[in-house]
Design a protein around this motif. Structure first.
Motif, mmCIF file in Angstrom:
data_model
loop_
_atom_site.group_PDB
_atom_site.id
_atom_site.type_symbol
_atom_site.label_atom_id
_atom_site.label_comp_id
_atom_site.label_asym_id
_atom_site.label_seq_id
_atom_site.Cartn_x
_atom_site.Cartn_y
_atom_site.Cartn_z
ATOM 1 N N ILE A 39 0.794 -1.384 -0.031
ATOM 2 C CA ILE A 39 -0.024 0.060 -0.078
ATOM 3 C C ILE A 39 0.894 1.199 -0.039
ATOM 4 O O ILE A 39 1.838 1.224 0.723
ATOM 5 C CB ILE A 39 -1.033 -0.154 1.345
ATOM 6 C CG1 ILE A 39 -0.190 -0.150 2.529
ATOM 7 C CG2 ILE A 39 -2.199 -0.865 0.973
ATOM 8 C CD1 ILE A 39 -1.091 0.072 3.933
ATOM 9 N N LEU A 86 -4.961 6.352 2.110
ATOM 10 C CA LEU A 86 -4.372 5.562 1.198
ATOM 11 C C LEU A 86 -4.443 5.919 -0.311
ATOM 12 O O LEU A 86 -5.413 6.532 -0.711
ATOM 13 C CB LEU A 86 -5.231 4.218 1.501
ATOM 14 C CG LEU A 86 -4.994 3.132 0.776
ATOM 15 C CD1 LEU A 86 -3.547 2.422 1.015
ATOM 16 C CD2 LEU A 86 -6.283 1.862 0.940
ATOM 17 N N GLY A 139 -2.416 0.707 -4.243
ATOM 18 C CA GLY A 139 -1.624 -0.430 -3.796
ATOM 19 C C GLY A 139 -1.845 -1.504 -4.928
ATOM 20 O O GLY A 139 -2.639 -1.342 -5.785
#
Ligand SMILES: Cc1cc2nc3c(=O)[nH]c(=O)nc-3n(C[C@H](O)[C@H](O)[C@H](O)COP(=O)(O)OP(=O)(O)OC[C@H]3O[C@@H](n4cnc5c(N)ncnc54)[C@H](O)[C@@H]3O)c2cc1C
Length: 404
Positions: free
Chosen positions: A246, A255, A258
């Motif tokens: 990730i 985030l 990934g």
């Protein structure tokens, strides 16, 4: 040169597959040009058709360079080699040789290979012949140029799907095609009722999860994100053939993208976390490694998604759509939600999240939830175990007949 020889195939339609299956009966040495998704599937199909000597020819230095990083490519390559495939990377085909039928190939590095069947799977060729003949603008490498409203250079003509070139890109998947169709329909309908068309196509997230020859392969967001402000967390288990990476913002909160190989169970949750800018837990590695104790992060996670989070991207079904089907239309099984909303009827990748949303919604309504094993048995794992023992059932069919 040599592409017209017998024994050379492309595959797009069922008829192509029928021709390939027929030819494979007498072939003993096969090759596939193209180490992308479809090429790898084709190579596995050739092995399954009995051509145990099947080679993959990839122009790039590694497999799937546009979707996954080099560590993931390495892992994937070793998995494919275990299946019996021979993989050649950085290999550029010069010519297909043979008289009437293919007998081999030559390469730019002066090597050659003897084969009697070849499948070419080296990218999308947009069918823009009609557009070209009509004088519409097309890209240098093909594709009908369209704007945000999917209008071609003639504003009365639209192009959508794999023939359309939007922002220099041909989208080779079903979902962006549906989105394009939606934009065109909304604008046409607006025009009919005298409104100004405002719907726009703004590109499409190419995050994907698929099972490639039995191996989970997924990438989402920006799989290669790197730089000073970006940190990566990677986990590799070469014993089990699992790789997870990730990319997160340097403060550990967002985030960015990934890659998942070998185990992509967390894909949907990660994708939604990424798309909706949901703040990561204090130990962000937990989103790929699992939390240490407590509720599974997936089950806990669905509750945190916004109502407009897109759960099923094939059929454009949001979290709110699924929760409403459960709470208002009493859809309490995945099948019922599928029938009601169509969620999970495309690639099926969102089904685990649909299940979690059903559980979450029913719990929040205070409904009693029976923890049954699956849709085939109305019993929990322990109950089923006891029944198998008591009735001395020896096979799946016996269990299904007796208590399924
Ligand atoms: C083997 C394979 C597996 C795939 N797997 C997936 C997958 O798992 N997930 C995914 O999202 N995508 C997948 N794709 C890609 C997906 O199939 C395409 O992105 C999608 O079908 C594109 O839709 P389309 O309507 O633009 O084109 P198409 O589905 O190709 O439809 C275009 C149609 O127009 C017809 N046509 C062409 N020219 C003319 C003309 N001049 N006049 C009349 N008709 C014409 C063609 O014959 C064709 O029937 C796969 C593709 C292949 C080949």
């Amino acid at each position: 040169p040599g592409i017209d020889k017998k024994g050379v195939f492309i595959y797009r339609t069922i008829e192509d597959l029928e021709l390939m299956t027929e030819w494979a009966r007498k072939a003993t040495r096969g090759a596939v040009i193209g180490g992308g998704l479809l090429g790898l599937e084709a190579a596995k199909a050739m092995i399954d058709l009995g051509i145990s000597n099947t080679q993959i020819i990839e122009f790039a230095p590694r497999l799937m360079p546009r979707q996954i990083d080099s560590a993931a490519s390495r892992l994937l390559q070793s998995k494919l080699e275990q299946l019996g495939l021979t993989i050649h990377t950085s290999k550029n085909t010069s010519e297909i040789i043979g008289d009437d039928c293919i007998s081999g190939m030559t390469f730019s590095d002066s090597t050659s290979m003897e084969i009697d069947m070849l499948v070419i799977s080296a990218g999308i060729k947009p069918r823009d012949e009609l557009a070209k003949a009509s004088g519409l603008d097309t890209g240098a490498r093909g594709g009908i140029v369209v704007n945000d409203q999917l209008k071609t250079s003639d504003p009365d003509i639209f192009a959508i799907g794999e023939c359309a070139l939007y922002n220099g890109m041909i989208y080779g998947l079903v979902a962006p095609g549906y989105e394009m169709a939606d934009v065109v329909v909304r604008n046409l309908m607006a025009g009919f009722v005298g409104q100004v068309p405002t719907a726009a196509f703004t590109g499409f997230d190419m995050s994907t999860k698929l099972k490639l020859i039995g191996v989970d392969v997924a990438s989402f967001g920006d799989p290669f994100a790197a730089g000073e402000d970006i940190k990566s967390i990677a986990f590799e288990d070469t014993m089990k053939g699992i790789y997870k990476r990730i990319n997160i913002s340097s403060d550990g909160k967002q985030l960015l993208g990934g890659i998942l190989i070998g185990d992509a169970a967390q894909y949907n949750m990660l994708l939604q976390t990424c798309k909706n800018n949901i703040v990561l837990p204090p130990n962000p590695e937990e989103v790929i490694l699992g939390s240490r104790g407590g509720e599974s992060e997936t089950a806990a996670g669905v509750a945190g998604l916004p109502d407009d989070a897109l759960i099923c991207s094939c059929e454009s079904v949001t979290k709110a759509g699924i929760c409403t089907a459960v709470s208002e239309d009493n859809c309490e099984t995945v099948d019922a939600v599928k029938k009601c909303t169509k969620a999970g009827t495309g690639c099926g990748g969102c089904v685990p999240m649909v299940k979690d949303l059903i559980t979450h919604t029913m719990k929040s309504q205070g409904k009693y939830l029976r923890n049954v094993l699956c849709e085939h048995f109305n019993y929990s794992r322990q109950e089923l175990f006891d029944m198998v023992k008591i009735h001395a059932l020896k096979s799946y069919d016996e269990v299904l007949d007796k208590v399924g």
